[in-house]
Write a protein that holds these residues in place. Sequence first.
Motif, PDB file in Angstrom:
ATOM      1  N   GLY A  24       0.792  -1.235   0.000  1.00 37.06           N
ATOM      2  CA  GLY A  24       0.000   0.000   0.000  1.00 37.06           C
ATOM      3  C   GLY A  24       0.821   1.279   0.000  1.00 37.06           C
ATOM      4  O   GLY A  24       0.324   2.330  -0.410  1.00 37.06           O
ATOM      5  N   ASP A  25       2.065   1.218   0.480  1.00 33.80           N
ATOM      6  CA  ASP A  25       2.891   2.430   0.448  1.00 33.80           C
ATOM      7  C   ASP A  25       3.981   2.323  -0.631  1.00 33.80           C
ATOM      8  O   ASP A  25       5.035   2.932  -0.512  1.00 33.80           O
ATOM      9  N   VAL A  47      -3.354  -6.113  -2.491  1.00 30.90           N
ATOM     10  CA  VAL A  47      -4.430  -6.625  -1.631  1.00 30.90           C
ATOM     11  C   VAL A  47      -4.776  -5.654  -0.511  1.00 30.90           C
ATOM     12  O   VAL A  47      -3.890  -5.073   0.117  1.00 30.90           O
ATOM     13  N   VAL A  49      -5.856  -5.717   3.015  1.00 32.79           N
ATOM     14  CA  VAL A  49      -5.933  -6.778   4.026  1.00 32.79           C
ATOM     15  C   VAL A  49      -6.321  -6.228   5.399  1.00 32.79           C
ATOM     16  O   VAL A  49      -5.823  -5.188   5.824  1.00 32.79           O
ATOM     17  N   GLU A  52      -3.551  -5.445   8.052  1.00 33.96           N
ATOM     18  CA  GLU A  52      -2.809  -4.184   7.954  1.00 33.96           C
ATOM     19  C   GLU A  52      -3.607  -3.012   8.520  1.00 33.96           C
ATOM     20  O   GLU A  52      -3.042  -2.068   9.058  1.00 33.96           O
ATOM     21  N   PHE A  98      -1.275 -10.510   4.469  1.00 32.38           N
ATOM     22  CA  PHE A  98      -0.362 -10.531   3.323  1.00 32.38           C
ATOM     23  C   PHE A  98       0.064 -11.960   2.988  1.00 32.38           C
ATOM     24  O   PHE A  98      -0.013 -12.412   1.851  1.00 32.38           O
ATOM     25  N   GLY A 120       8.362  -1.066   4.541  1.00 30.49           N
ATOM     26  CA  GLY A 120       8.788   0.024   5.421  1.00 30.49           C
ATOM     27  C   GLY A 120       8.654  -0.310   6.892  1.00 30.49           C
ATOM     28  O   GLY A 120       8.875   0.554   7.734  1.00 30.49           O
ATOM     29  N   GLU A 121       8.293  -1.522   7.218  1.00 34.72           N
ATOM     30  CA  GLU A 121       8.115  -1.869   8.630  1.00 34.72           C
ATOM     31  C   GLU A 121       8.772  -3.212   8.927  1.00 34.72           C
ATOM     32  O   GLU A 121       8.678  -4.152   8.122  1.00 34.72           O
TER      33      GLU A 121
HETATM   34  C1  DLZ Z   1      -1.229   1.023   6.302  1.00 36.09           C
HETATM   35  C2  DLZ Z   1      -1.826   0.006   5.379  1.00 36.09           C
HETATM   36  C3  DLZ Z   1      -3.172  -0.326   5.479  1.00 36.09           C
HETATM   37  C4  DLZ Z   1      -4.077   0.344   6.448  1.00 36.09           C
HETATM   38  N1  DLZ Z   1      -3.724  -1.242   4.672  1.00 36.09           N
HETATM   39  C5  DLZ Z   1      -2.976  -1.846   3.736  1.00 36.09           C
HETATM   40  C6  DLZ Z   1      -3.530  -2.831   2.886  1.00 36.09           C
HETATM   41  O1  DLZ Z   1      -4.677  -3.194   2.991  1.00 36.09           O
HETATM   42  N2  DLZ Z   1      -2.738  -3.360   1.948  1.00 36.09           N
HETATM   43  C7  DLZ Z   1      -1.439  -3.012   1.795  1.00 36.09           C
HETATM   44  O2  DLZ Z   1      -0.769  -3.517   0.888  1.00 36.09           O
HETATM   45  N3  DLZ Z   1      -0.890  -2.111   2.613  1.00 36.09           N
HETATM   46  C8  DLZ Z   1      -1.622  -1.520   3.574  1.00 36.09           C
HETATM   47  N4  DLZ Z   1      -1.071  -0.605   4.418  1.00 36.09           N
HETATM   48  C9  DLZ Z   1       0.350  -0.294   4.241  1.00 36.09           C
HETATM   49  C10 DLZ Z   1       1.215  -1.374   4.831  1.00 36.09           C
HETATM   50  O3  DLZ Z   1       0.960  -1.468   6.220  1.00 36.09           O
HETATM   51  C11 DLZ Z   1       2.638  -1.011   4.531  1.00 36.09           C
HETATM   52  O4  DLZ Z   1       2.962  -1.436   3.260  1.00 36.09           O
HETATM   53  C12 DLZ Z   1       3.561  -1.589   5.546  1.00 36.09           C
HETATM   54  O5  DLZ Z   1       3.378  -0.869   6.710  1.00 36.09           O
HETATM   55  C13 DLZ Z   1       5.003  -1.587   5.130  1.00 36.09           C
HETATM   56  O6  DLZ Z   1       5.500  -0.271   5.040  1.00 36.09           O
END
Ligand code: DLZ
Length: 527
Positions: A24-25, A47, A49, A52, A98, A120-121
């Motif tokens: 997502g980022d 996706v 999800v 997340e 994921f 990023g995490e």
């Molecule tokens: C922050 C977030 C949220 C709320 N939802 C999704 C998601 O449904 N799908 C996705 O691919 N990424 C999401 N993210 C961002 C991820 O949490 C982010 O890619 C990780 O924190 C890694 O940086």
Amino acid sequence: MTVSKPRAHMTTETGCRHLIPILGDQLTPSISSLRGADRDLDRILMVEVREEATYVRHHKKKIAFLFSAMRHFAQELREDGWQVDYVKLDDDANTGSFRAEVARACAKTEPGMVVVTEPGEWRVREDIASWQSLTGVPVETREDTRFIVSQAGFRVWAAGRKQLRMEHFYREMRLKTGLLMDAGKPAGGKWNYDADNRKPARGDLFMPQPARWSPDEITREVIELVETRFADHIGTLEPFWFAVTRRDAEAAFDRFLEDALADFGTYQDAMLTGEKFLYHSVISAYLNAGLLDPLDLCRKVEAAWRQGRAPLNAAEGYIRQILGWREYVRGIYWLKMPDYAASNAFGASRQLPRFYWTGETDMRCLSEAIGQTIEEAYAHHIQRLMVTGNFALLAGIDPHEVHEWYLAVYADAYEWVELPNTVGMSQFADGGLLASKPYVSGGNYINKMSDHCATCSYDVRLKTEKGACPFNALYWDFLDRNHDVLKGNPRLGQPYATWNRMAPDKKQAYRESAAAFLGRLDRNERL
Ligand code: DLZ
Ligand code: FAD
Ligand code: SF4
């Protein structure tokens, strides 16, 4: 799973060459996972999800922004000829994590390899590390090249240094990029123009507003989804005005360059009741999701200065935030994780006050900062640092609870940037790795930089009497109670000298006033 096929491709549902999950980022067309990818042979997976969105209960607006930006990005990729499998949150088969979604996609498309850009995490990095054994498919993780310095580059900079100060790092970044450099020297002769910055603002100034967009059909659908599926998360969804595409995010930045950059430095630390954005750019959510490029922003700001559209103190101040702070905190995150997340130098253990989730407090500075956070999933830096952060530190709140709050409530929050800002800069929980002293203050600082105290139920001029501003006693109590940790800090010599000179009964009055306030906080009384 929704599969769109805008043109004939060589892959069938089974047997693709690479499966490329885009997180997502990672909403950037030049993302490293797409390097060398083939529109015919490879498939992209995106996706939504539940895991997340709920590992901390993110602000509704943050989820809506990200899902909408993801859907728009998927649409752009398809228009550009890519095969994108996009799994919506409410697709029946969506498993909600994921790893399970990657496993499901692998079973379906039988890729020869999974190719992903590093996340990023730390948490997601661990998740990705499990994909290969889970699916039996080799996984190639690529560097995220959207940052100006790599993780390895930061390690080289940090190696052997006693202190990892941002200012030193920033100067190297100026030299590396040539930004604001003239013949090898810093433009204007100084590296840093902070001394010209940070004036309080008056209510009669022209206040620019960030560019706003009306939700299109995709965004409206997402808003409805978030309202239904995340009803108990913090935040209001309407009005929703964020940009959700690269084109609009770039237009938002151009608007900032035109309207606000010139006064960015001067009013960087100011706060005004009812003014949520002042001269800030309000682009961090776009930048961190990948809709904007950091170096590109810095170059545009430099160009604005060179063309005489903004003074040097504004351009340098702005570039320092992105080229300096943003890159630096990311470097610290990857250098110090996973232990960094558990830092707690003061052993602080108090629960986060309930009013952080509601804004219901008579302390005006806090109700303003938290109130706008609930409405906009945004507060500017000084509200985060010197209001909500300052209060949490003075009140001895468990830094992990503080961290989870910041991670949840801001649209720009991802752990790589949020954690060092919270645990290091704001809570000094790393014992001074990141900041040279704790960012704490009594009410005077907030009174100087804002107009909040004038309409507050508390009196900023009173120290310990009934109705006194709570920040005043909490400030001295904090220094007193944490003397063992802070006594050697050269930047606290002056406040400790003042405390040491203070009459014993005055000190005792501060201690008692702070204890009474913290007692009320612990009893969940309205404050
Ligand atoms: C922050 C977030 C949220 C709320 N939802 C999704 C998601 O449904 N799908 C996705 O691919 N990424 C999401 N993210 C961002 C991820 O949490 C982010 O890619 C990780 O924190 C890694 O940086
Ligand atoms: P502006 O004031 O216009 O600044 C321009 C840009 O500089 C920002 O968009 C951002 O990309 C960058 N920047 C400025 N300060 C910092 C900083 N300290 N660290 C990293 N980048 C910076 N920023 C985030 O992007 N995500 C977070 O989760 C986050 N959490 C924070 C938590 C705390 C406790 C504190 C004190 C700060 C946090 N920051 C975070 C930094 C900063 O507050 C935000 O980047 C800024 O408020 C975003 O608003 P803006 O786009 O209007 O920024
Ligand atoms: Fe905040 Fe104290 Fe000022 Fe009230 S008086 S707004 S609590 S600093």
